[in-house]
Design a protein around this motif. Structure first.
Motif, PDB file in Angstrom:
ATOM      1  N   GLU A  33      -2.987   4.860  -5.757  1.00 26.98           N
ATOM      2  CA  GLU A  33      -2.459   4.779  -7.127  1.00 26.98           C
ATOM      3  C   GLU A  33      -1.560   3.553  -7.335  1.00 26.98           C
ATOM      4  O   GLU A  33      -1.207   3.225  -8.461  1.00 26.98           O
ATOM      5  N   ASN A  34      -1.210   2.872  -6.256  1.00 31.12           N
ATOM      6  CA  ASN A  34      -0.344   1.695  -6.352  1.00 31.12           C
ATOM      7  C   ASN A  34      -1.035   0.390  -5.981  1.00 31.12           C
ATOM      8  O   ASN A  34      -0.382  -0.634  -5.816  1.00 31.12           O
ATOM      9  N   ARG A  35      -2.339   0.422  -5.844  1.00 30.53           N
ATOM     10  CA  ARG A  35      -3.076  -0.782  -5.475  1.00 30.53           C
ATOM     11  C   ARG A  35      -3.196  -1.731  -6.666  1.00 30.53           C
ATOM     12  O   ARG A  35      -3.008  -1.361  -7.809  1.00 30.53           O
ATOM     13  N   ASN A  36      -3.459  -2.981  -6.348  1.00 33.00           N
ATOM     14  CA  ASN A  36      -3.626  -4.052  -7.347  1.00 33.00           C
ATOM     15  C   ASN A  36      -2.339  -4.335  -8.106  1.00 33.00           C
ATOM     16  O   ASN A  36      -2.361  -4.739  -9.267  1.00 33.00           O
ATOM     17  N   LYS A  37      -1.202  -4.132  -7.449  1.00 34.57           N
ATOM     18  CA  LYS A  37       0.096  -4.415  -8.058  1.00 34.57           C
ATOM     19  C   LYS A  37       0.903  -5.406  -7.220  1.00 34.57           C
ATOM     20  O   LYS A  37       2.072  -5.642  -7.494  1.00 34.57           O
ATOM     21  N   GLY A  38       0.283  -5.955  -6.161  1.00 37.23           N
ATOM     22  CA  GLY A  38       0.957  -6.950  -5.340  1.00 37.23           C
ATOM     23  C   GLY A  38       1.727  -6.403  -4.152  1.00 37.23           C
ATOM     24  O   GLY A  38       2.334  -7.166  -3.397  1.00 37.23           O
ATOM     25  N   TYR A  39       1.705  -5.088  -3.952  1.00 34.27           N
ATOM     26  CA  TYR A  39       2.465  -4.512  -2.840  1.00 34.27           C
ATOM     27  C   TYR A  39       1.904  -4.929  -1.486  1.00 34.27           C
ATOM     28  O   TYR A  39       2.659  -5.235  -0.565  1.00 34.27           O
ATOM     29  N   ALA A  40       0.592  -4.935  -1.344  1.00 34.60           N
ATOM     30  CA  ALA A  40      -0.012  -5.335  -0.067  1.00 34.60           C
ATOM     31  C   ALA A  40       0.370  -6.773   0.271  1.00 34.60           C
ATOM     32  O   ALA A  40       0.691  -7.085   1.417  1.00 34.60           O
ATOM     33  N   THR A  41       0.384  -7.632  -0.726  1.00 34.00           N
ATOM     34  CA  THR A  41       0.769  -9.020  -0.507  1.00 34.00           C
ATOM     35  C   THR A  41       2.206  -9.112  -0.016  1.00 34.00           C
ATOM     36  O   THR A  41       2.503  -9.845   0.939  1.00 34.00           O
ATOM     37  N   GLN A  42       3.104  -8.363  -0.632  1.00 35.73           N
ATOM     38  CA  GLN A  42       4.511  -8.392  -0.213  1.00 35.73           C
ATOM     39  C   GLN A  42       4.691  -7.874   1.211  1.00 35.73           C
ATOM     40  O   GLN A  42       5.463  -8.441   1.997  1.00 35.73           O
ATOM     41  N   ILE A  43       3.977  -6.827   1.547  1.00 40.92           N
ATOM     42  CA  ILE A  43       4.062  -6.281   2.902  1.00 40.92           C
ATOM     43  C   ILE A  43       3.533  -7.290   3.912  1.00 40.92           C
ATOM     44  O   ILE A  43       4.150  -7.547   4.952  1.00 40.92           O
ATOM     45  N   MET A  44       2.397  -7.889   3.615  1.00 39.57           N
ATOM     46  CA  MET A  44       1.811  -8.867   4.539  1.00 39.57           C
ATOM     47  C   MET A  44       2.685 -10.111   4.659  1.00 39.57           C
ATOM     48  O   MET A  44       2.800 -10.680   5.742  1.00 39.57           O
ATOM     49  N   LEU A  45       3.310 -10.524   3.569  1.00 41.70           N
ATOM     50  CA  LEU A  45       4.235 -11.668   3.650  1.00 41.70           C
ATOM     51  C   LEU A  45       5.396 -11.358   4.585  1.00 41.70           C
ATOM     52  O   LEU A  45       5.820 -12.211   5.376  1.00 41.70           O
ATOM     53  N   TYR A  46       5.913 -10.142   4.519  1.00 38.83           N
ATOM     54  CA  TYR A  46       6.995  -9.740   5.402  1.00 38.83           C
ATOM     55  C   TYR A  46       6.543  -9.776   6.860  1.00 38.83           C
ATOM     56  O   TYR A  46       7.227 -10.324   7.727  1.00 38.83           O
ATOM     57  N   LEU A  47       5.376  -9.200   7.144  1.00 38.35           N
ATOM     58  CA  LEU A  47       4.864  -9.168   8.512  1.00 38.35           C
ATOM     59  C   LEU A  47       4.576 -10.570   9.036  1.00 38.35           C
ATOM     60  O   LEU A  47       4.888 -10.894  10.178  1.00 38.35           O
ATOM     61  N   LYS A  48       3.998 -11.409   8.186  1.00 38.85           N
ATOM     62  CA  LYS A  48       3.715 -12.793   8.577  1.00 38.85           C
ATOM     63  C   LYS A  48       5.019 -13.533   8.874  1.00 38.85           C
ATOM     64  O   LYS A  48       5.118 -14.281   9.845  1.00 38.85           O
TER      65      LYS A  48
END
Length: 90
Positions: A33-48
């Motif tokens: 329900e929270n996809r396509n809102k940029g959350y995955a990008t923010q998480i991956m940026l943190y991990l990177k």
């Protein structure tokens, strides 16, 4: 990552590939329900960033049909060398 209601929006994981190498596999999951809102990008940026800060090599991959993840990873600077991998354990 959670919202103000303490509902889980998504999470990331970082897994060492092998104890002899400083190479880590990065992954992310976001509640549908929270996809396509940029959350995955923010998480991956943190991990990177965590990998960069520790001089670790970051690798990641996704299902060949998951074009949304493929596009996100490309935007974050990851380069796809393979489209399909087959693993076998002996």
């Amino acid at each position: 990552l959670h919202d103000t209601d303490s509902s889980i929006i998504g999470c990331g994981f970082i897994t060492r590939i092998h104890k002899s190498f400083d190479t880590f596999d990065l992954g992310v999951w976001v509640n549908p329900e929270n996809r396509n809102k940029g959350y995955a990008t923010q998480i991956m940026l943190y991990l990177k960033g965590l990998c960069n800060a520790n001089s670790w090599d970051a690798v990641c991959g996704c299902d060949i049909k998951n074009t949304a993840s493929q596009n996100m990873l490309r935007k974050l600077g990851f380069i796809s060398n393979y489209k399909l991998l087959e693993f076998s354990v002996t």
